[in-house]
Design a protein around this motif. Structure first.
Motif, PDB file in Angstrom:
ATOM      1  N   ASN A  33     -47.476 100.116 127.227  1.00 30.48           N
ATOM      2  CA  ASN A  33     -45.564 100.091 126.542  1.00 30.48           C
ATOM      3  C   ASN A  33     -45.895  98.660 125.746  1.00 30.48           C
ATOM      4  OD1 ASN A  33     -43.009 100.394 125.833  1.00 30.48           O
ATOM      5  ND2 ASN A  33     -42.095 100.231 127.429  1.00 30.48           N
ATOM      6  N   ILE A  34     -45.957  98.664 124.819  1.00 24.39           N
ATOM      7  CA  ILE A  34     -45.744  97.553 123.706  1.00 24.39           C
ATOM      8  C   ILE A  34     -44.591  96.750 123.947  1.00 24.39           C
ATOM      9  CG2 ILE A  34     -46.183  96.303 121.182  1.00 24.39           C
ATOM     10  CD1 ILE A  34     -48.082  98.440 120.601  1.00 24.39           C
ATOM     11  N   ARG A  35     -43.571  95.742 124.267  1.00 24.91           N
ATOM     12  CA  ARG A  35     -42.899  95.092 124.254  1.00 24.91           C
ATOM     13  C   ARG A  35     -42.225  94.193 123.179  1.00 24.91           C
ATOM     14  NH1 ARG A  35     -39.933  97.386 127.359  1.00 24.91           N
ATOM     15  NH2 ARG A  35     -38.281  95.598 127.894  1.00 24.91           N
ATOM     16  N   GLN A  36     -43.755  93.633 122.903  1.00 21.35           N
ATOM     17  CA  GLN A  36     -43.531  92.350 121.390  1.00 21.35           C
ATOM     18  C   GLN A  36     -44.646  92.616 120.917  1.00 21.35           C
ATOM     19  OE1 GLN A  36     -41.833  89.135 123.278  1.00 21.35           O
ATOM     20  NE2 GLN A  36     -41.714  88.322 121.349  1.00 21.35           N
ATOM     21  N   ALA A  37     -44.765  92.336 119.490  1.00 18.42           N
ATOM     22  CA  ALA A  37     -46.244  91.619 118.786  1.00 18.42           C
ATOM     23  C   ALA A  37     -46.179  90.999 117.495  1.00 18.42           C
ATOM     24  CB  ALA A  37     -46.838  93.229 118.338  1.00 18.42           C
ATOM     25  N   SER A  38     -46.683  90.157 117.066  1.00 23.81           N
ATOM     26  CA  SER A  38     -46.713  89.002 116.258  1.00 23.81           C
ATOM     27  C   SER A  38     -48.556  89.139 115.579  1.00 23.81           C
ATOM     28  CB  SER A  38     -46.757  87.935 116.986  1.00 23.81           C
ATOM     29  OG  SER A  38     -46.509  87.243 115.445  1.00 23.81           O
ATOM     30  N   VAL A  39     -48.398  89.594 114.669  1.00 19.36           N
ATOM     31  CA  VAL A  39     -49.827  89.150 113.874  1.00 19.36           C
ATOM     32  C   VAL A  39     -50.145  88.924 112.622  1.00 19.36           C
ATOM     33  CG1 VAL A  39     -51.908  91.252 113.830  1.00 19.36           C
ATOM     34  CG2 VAL A  39     -50.218  91.970 115.219  1.00 19.36           C
ATOM     35  N   THR A  40     -50.801  87.784 112.725  1.00 14.81           N
ATOM     36  CA  THR A  40     -51.769  87.195 111.439  1.00 14.81           C
ATOM     37  C   THR A  40     -52.893  87.457 111.187  1.00 14.81           C
ATOM     38  OG1 THR A  40     -51.814  85.322 112.287  1.00 14.81           O
ATOM     39  CG2 THR A  40     -49.855  85.360 111.984  1.00 14.81           C
ATOM     40  N   GLU A  41     -53.279  87.789 110.013  1.00 12.84           N
ATOM     41  CA  GLU A  41     -54.991  87.100 109.864  1.00 12.84           C
ATOM     42  C   GLU A  41     -55.754  86.508 110.617  1.00 12.84           C
ATOM     43  OE1 GLU A  41     -55.598  86.051 105.747  1.00 12.84           O
ATOM     44  OE2 GLU A  41     -54.170  87.225 105.111  1.00 12.84           O
ATOM     45  N   GLU A  42     -55.286  85.232 111.759  1.00 12.09           N
ATOM     46  CA  GLU A  42     -56.014  84.501 112.519  1.00 12.09           C
ATOM     47  C   GLU A  42     -55.787  85.365 113.964  1.00 12.09           C
ATOM     48  OE1 GLU A  42     -53.267  82.645 110.646  1.00 12.09           O
ATOM     49  OE2 GLU A  42     -54.367  82.977 108.650  1.00 12.09           O
ATOM     50  N   ILE A  43     -54.817  85.276 114.813  1.00 15.73           N
ATOM     51  CA  ILE A  43     -54.421  85.472 115.480  1.00 15.73           C
ATOM     52  C   ILE A  43     -53.489  86.828 116.211  1.00 15.73           C
ATOM     53  CG2 ILE A  43     -52.977  84.029 116.325  1.00 15.73           C
ATOM     54  CD1 ILE A  43     -53.697  83.616 118.772  1.00 15.73           C
ATOM     55  N   GLY A  44     -53.872  87.517 116.970  1.00 16.17           N
ATOM     56  CA  GLY A  44     -53.151  88.525 117.001  1.00 16.17           C
ATOM     57  C   GLY A  44     -52.619  88.389 118.890  1.00 16.17           C
ATOM     58  N   LEU A  45     -51.427  88.801 119.131  1.00 20.02           N
ATOM     59  CA  LEU A  45     -50.448  87.785 119.929  1.00 20.02           C
ATOM     60  C   LEU A  45     -49.153  89.398 120.111  1.00 20.02           C
ATOM     61  CD1 LEU A  45     -49.646  85.857 122.410  1.00 20.02           C
ATOM     62  CD2 LEU A  45     -48.649  85.110 120.820  1.00 20.02           C
ATOM     63  N   VAL A  46     -49.627  90.228 121.765  1.00 14.77           N
ATOM     64  CA  VAL A  46     -49.292  91.111 122.499  1.00 14.77           C
ATOM     65  C   VAL A  46     -48.560  91.160 123.424  1.00 14.77           C
ATOM     66  CG1 VAL A  46     -48.851  93.755 122.604  1.00 14.77           C
ATOM     67  CG2 VAL A  46     -51.017  93.095 120.614  1.00 14.77           C
ATOM     68  N   SER A  47     -47.163  91.151 123.187  1.00 17.74           N
ATOM     69  CA  SER A  47     -46.993  91.286 125.261  1.00 17.74           C
ATOM     70  C   SER A  47     -46.717  93.430 125.593  1.00 17.74           C
ATOM     71  CB  SER A  47     -45.672  91.145 124.811  1.00 17.74           C
ATOM     72  OG  SER A  47     -44.890  91.242 126.552  1.00 17.74           O
ATOM     73  N   VAL A  48     -47.550  93.239 126.321  1.00 12.79           N
ATOM     74  CA  VAL A  48     -48.014  94.676 126.818  1.00 12.79           C
ATOM     75  C   VAL A  48     -47.565  94.892 128.155  1.00 12.79           C
ATOM     76  CG1 VAL A  48     -50.458  94.802 127.309  1.00 12.79           C
ATOM     77  CG2 VAL A  48     -49.293  97.063 126.577  1.00 12.79           C
ATOM     78  N   GLU A  49     -46.434  95.683 128.335  1.00 12.70           N
ATOM     79  CA  GLU A  49     -46.612  96.716 129.493  1.00 12.70           C
ATOM     80  C   GLU A  49     -47.589  97.756 130.289  1.00 12.70           C
ATOM     81  OE1 GLU A  49     -42.487  96.693 131.629  1.00 12.70           O
ATOM     82  OE2 GLU A  49     -42.867  99.043 130.789  1.00 12.70           O
ATOM     83  N   LEU A  50     -48.196  97.708 131.047  1.00 11.33           N
ATOM     84  CA  LEU A  50     -48.966  98.433 131.512  1.00 11.33           C
ATOM     85  C   LEU A  50     -48.835  99.024 133.273  1.00 11.33           C
ATOM     86  CD1 LEU A  50     -52.085  97.002 131.021  1.00 11.33           C
ATOM     87  CD2 LEU A  50     -51.610  98.206 129.625  1.00 11.33           C
ATOM     88  N   ASP A  51     -48.737 100.582 132.594  1.00  5.70           N
ATOM     89  CA  ASP A  51     -48.488 101.234 134.279  1.00  5.70           C
ATOM     90  C   ASP A  51     -49.153 102.218 134.799  1.00  5.70           C
ATOM     91  OD1 ASP A  51     -45.383 100.734 134.002  1.00  5.70           O
ATOM     92  OD2 ASP A  51     -45.005 101.676 133.044  1.00  5.70           O
ATOM     93  N   GLY A  52     -49.731 102.099 135.798  1.00  9.03           N
ATOM     94  CA  GLY A  52     -50.585 103.196 136.470  1.00  9.03           C
ATOM     95  C   GLY A  52     -51.478 102.175 138.063  1.00  9.03           C
ATOM     96  N   LYS A  53     -51.989 103.054 138.541  1.00  5.41           N
ATOM     97  CA  LYS A  53     -52.692 102.529 139.466  1.00  5.41           C
ATOM     98  C   LYS A  53     -53.261 101.077 139.695  1.00  5.41           C
ATOM     99  CE  LYS A  53     -53.725 106.791 141.625  1.00  5.41           C
ATOM    100  NZ  LYS A  53     -55.151 107.912 141.930  1.00  5.41           N
TER     101      LYS A  53
END
Length: 81
Positions: A33-53
């Motif tokens: 589940n992507i919570r927030q993201a910011s992507v440029t040509e130099e870097i990608g920054l993604v806040s993600v939630e992982l649910d599972g074992k």
């Protein structure tokens, strides 16, 4: 037992166009589940939630790090009352 983990993923420029979050959900038994993201040509920054074992989440994090993605936990500040 399942758990929910929130992470910051920092992608190097060479991985920005790769669908890593999609691959994560295909390779491992985790719900992404992507919570927030910011992507440029130099870097990608993604806040993600992982649910599972817990073991699946650990394996997913190890795979991300092997790819060259920097993984850090999201620190959630709570106000204690």
């Amino acid at each position: 037992m399942t758990q929910s983990t929130r992470l910051w993923l920092m992608y190097p420029a060479r991985l920005i166009t790769r669908p890593i979050v999609y691959e994560l959900g295909q390779k491992f038994q985790v719900v992404t589940n992507i919570r927030q993201a910011s992507v440029t040509e130099e870097i990608g920054l993604v806040s993600v939630e992982l649910d599972g074992k817990r073991e699946e989440i650990k394996n997913a994090i190890a795979w991300l790090e092997e790819l060259g993605v920097k993984v850090e936990p999201v620190e959630i500040n709570t106000i204690e009352g």
